[in-house]
Scaffold this motif. Structure first.
Motif, PDB file in Angstrom:
ATOM      1  N   GLU A 190      35.476  37.243  33.629  1.00  8.99           N
ATOM      2  CA  GLU A 190      36.851  37.287  34.123  1.00  8.99           C
ATOM      3  C   GLU A 190      37.357  38.722  33.992  1.00  8.99           C
ATOM      4  N   TYR A 191      38.192  39.138  34.931  1.00 14.39           N
ATOM      5  CA  TYR A 191      38.695  40.502  34.807  1.00 14.39           C
ATOM      6  C   TYR A 191      40.084  40.648  35.423  1.00 14.39           C
ATOM      7  N   GLN A 192      40.773  41.661  34.927  1.00 14.60           N
ATOM      8  CA  GLN A 192      42.040  42.111  35.504  1.00 14.60           C
ATOM      9  C   GLN A 192      41.882  43.583  35.837  1.00 14.60           C
ATOM     10  N   SER A 193      42.373  43.986  36.981  1.00 12.29           N
ATOM     11  CA  SER A 193      42.336  45.387  37.389  1.00 12.29           C
ATOM     12  C   SER A 193      43.755  45.945  37.351  1.00 12.29           C
ATOM     13  N   ILE A 194      43.951  46.958  36.523  1.00 14.79           N
ATOM     14  CA  ILE A 194      45.270  47.565  36.339  1.00 14.79           C
ATOM     15  C   ILE A 194      45.215  48.995  36.859  1.00 14.79           C
ATOM     16  N   GLN A 195      46.118  49.349  37.746  1.00 17.83           N
ATOM     17  CA  GLN A 195      46.095  50.698  38.310  1.00 17.83           C
ATOM     18  C   GLN A 195      46.322  51.742  37.222  1.00 17.83           C
ATOM     19  N   SER A 196      45.495  52.766  37.250  1.00 15.54           N
ATOM     20  CA  SER A 196      45.621  53.844  36.276  1.00 15.54           C
ATOM     21  C   SER A 196      46.924  54.611  36.484  1.00 15.54           C
ATOM     22  N   LEU A 197      47.569  54.952  35.387  1.00 14.64           N
ATOM     23  CA  LEU A 197      48.789  55.761  35.452  1.00 14.64           C
ATOM     24  C   LEU A 197      48.482  57.180  35.915  1.00 14.64           C
ATOM     25  N   THR A 198      47.366  57.734  35.453  1.00 12.53           N
ATOM     26  CA  THR A 198      47.081  59.147  35.667  1.00 12.53           C
ATOM     27  C   THR A 198      46.348  59.442  36.972  1.00 12.53           C
ATOM     28  N   ASP A 199      45.810  58.387  37.633  1.00 16.04           N
ATOM     29  CA  ASP A 199      45.122  58.575  38.904  1.00 16.04           C
ATOM     30  C   ASP A 199      45.243  57.287  39.719  1.00 16.04           C
ATOM     31  N   PRO A 200      46.021  57.273  40.782  1.00 16.00           N
ATOM     32  CA  PRO A 200      46.250  56.041  41.534  1.00 16.00           C
ATOM     33  C   PRO A 200      44.991  55.464  42.180  1.00 16.00           C
ATOM     34  N   ARG A 201      43.930  56.265  42.301  1.00 17.86           N
ATOM     35  CA  ARG A 201      42.671  55.771  42.871  1.00 17.86           C
ATOM     36  C   ARG A 201      41.818  55.058  41.826  1.00 17.86           C
ATOM     37  N   SER A 202      42.162  55.242  40.567  1.00 22.38           N
ATOM     38  CA  SER A 202      41.374  54.701  39.464  1.00 22.38           C
ATOM     39  C   SER A 202      42.005  53.434  38.907  1.00 22.38           C
ATOM     40  N   ALA A 203      41.253  52.753  38.035  1.00 23.33           N
ATOM     41  CA  ALA A 203      41.743  51.494  37.471  1.00 23.33           C
ATOM     42  C   ALA A 203      41.311  51.358  36.024  1.00 23.33           C
ATOM     43  N   ILE A 204      42.058  50.534  35.299  1.00 22.64           N
ATOM     44  CA  ILE A 204      41.663  50.098  33.965  1.00 22.64           C
ATOM     45  C   ILE A 204      41.213  48.651  34.112  1.00 22.64           C
ATOM     46  N   LEU A 205      39.951  48.388  33.820  1.00 22.68           N
ATOM     47  CA  LEU A 205      39.408  47.043  33.948  1.00 22.68           C
ATOM     48  C   LEU A 205      39.433  46.350  32.593  1.00 22.68           C
ATOM     49  N   ARG A 206      40.129  45.222  32.529  1.00 18.63           N
ATOM     50  CA  ARG A 206      40.189  44.393  31.317  1.00 18.63           C
ATOM     51  C   ARG A 206      39.291  43.189  31.558  1.00 18.63           C
ATOM     52  N   ILE A 207      38.206  43.084  30.799  1.00 14.16           N
ATOM     53  CA  ILE A 207      37.145  42.113  31.075  1.00 14.16           C
ATOM     54  C   ILE A 207      36.892  41.230  29.866  1.00 14.16           C
ATOM     55  N   TYR A 208      36.664  39.961  30.108  1.00 14.46           N
ATOM     56  CA  TYR A 208      36.386  39.023  29.012  1.00 14.46           C
ATOM     57  C   TYR A 208      35.554  37.862  29.550  1.00 14.46           C
ATOM     58  N   GLY A 209      35.049  37.020  28.641  1.00 12.99           N
ATOM     59  CA  GLY A 209      34.248  35.874  29.033  1.00 12.99           C
ATOM     60  C   GLY A 209      32.931  36.245  29.683  1.00 12.99           C
ATOM     61  N   ILE A 210      32.268  37.258  29.133  1.00 14.72           N
ATOM     62  CA  ILE A 210      31.031  37.763  29.756  1.00 14.72           C
ATOM     63  C   ILE A 210      29.861  36.820  29.456  1.00 14.72           C
TER      64      ILE A 210
END
Length: 208
Positions: free
Chosen positions: A185-205
């Motif tokens: 499962e994952y959530q993709s959060i737009q990076s504050l410092t680069d709008p093209r980048s993301a912070i991926l929050r992943i769990y349940g691997i």
């Protein structure tokens, strides 16, 4: 300090003391960088926004219950040192393990931990040879493709653990490749410092 600052990070609230600790860290990176190349020549002039603030934006997404945190390929301490410094204020019982196989960078990390009195330790070995950690939280920045990071996380993360990976503009393609090897499962959060980048929050691997 140009660009983004800590006040720009949604959900992040740090004291003046924490800011001063991070500024002290900033100065240590600048002092050591000519010798062991902790940050590129291009990014050292924007160290605060490109590395420290970029790392700090991960903090609000770490579960409050995460007590044992693992940062792999720590390098100059991004994001591990930054997250450990902020955790000292908000979650003082939280412990960090920083994995860095380069002995000179590991020595730098130990000096920062000692200087800032952080609740952290350094393992100067490769992640492949590390014994199982059972971490509550797993992170890595600019280390490897997502599929490889998930293989490491699957080995070292607790059952209820969470990963957070800063990823660049190719993050959607990396997710597609990783989904061929793992279910997660994952959530993709737009990076504050680069709008093209993301912070991926992943769990349940799980293996696919």
């Amino acid at each position: 300090m140009n660009g983004f600052d800590l006040d720009d990070v949604p959900g992040l609230n740090v004291s003046r003391e924490t800011v001063e600790r991070l500024k002290a860290y900033d100065q240590l990176v600048r002092k050591w960088n000519p010798t062991i190349n902790l940050a590129s020549k291009q990014s050292i002039s924007e160290l605060w926004s490109r590395h420290i603030v970029d790392s700090a934006q991960i903090f609000p997404h770490i579960p409050a219950s995460s007590n044992l945190c693992l940062d792999v390929g720590s390098g100059g301490g991004f994001p591990g040192i930054v997250l450990a410094t902020i955790s000292t204020e908000h979650v003082p019982t939280r412990r960090f393990i920083l994995v860095e196989s380069d002995q000179r960078k590991a020595a730098f990390l130990r000096e920062v931990i000692r200087s800032l009195k952080l609740r952290a330790e350094v393992r100067s070995e490769r992640i492949e040879s590390l014994e199982k950690i059972g971490a509550d939280f797993f992170t890595a920045r600019a280390l490897a493709p997502l599929s490889k990071l998930l293989a490491f996380a699957h080995q070292h993360l607790s059952l209820q653990g969470v990963c957070i990976f800063p990823k660049g503009e190719n993050h959607l393609e990396e997710i597609k490749v990783a989904q061929k090897l793992f279910r997660f499962e994952y959530q993709s959060i737009q990076s504050l410092t680069d709008p093209r980048s993301a912070i991926l929050r992943i769990y349940g691997i799980e293996n696919a």
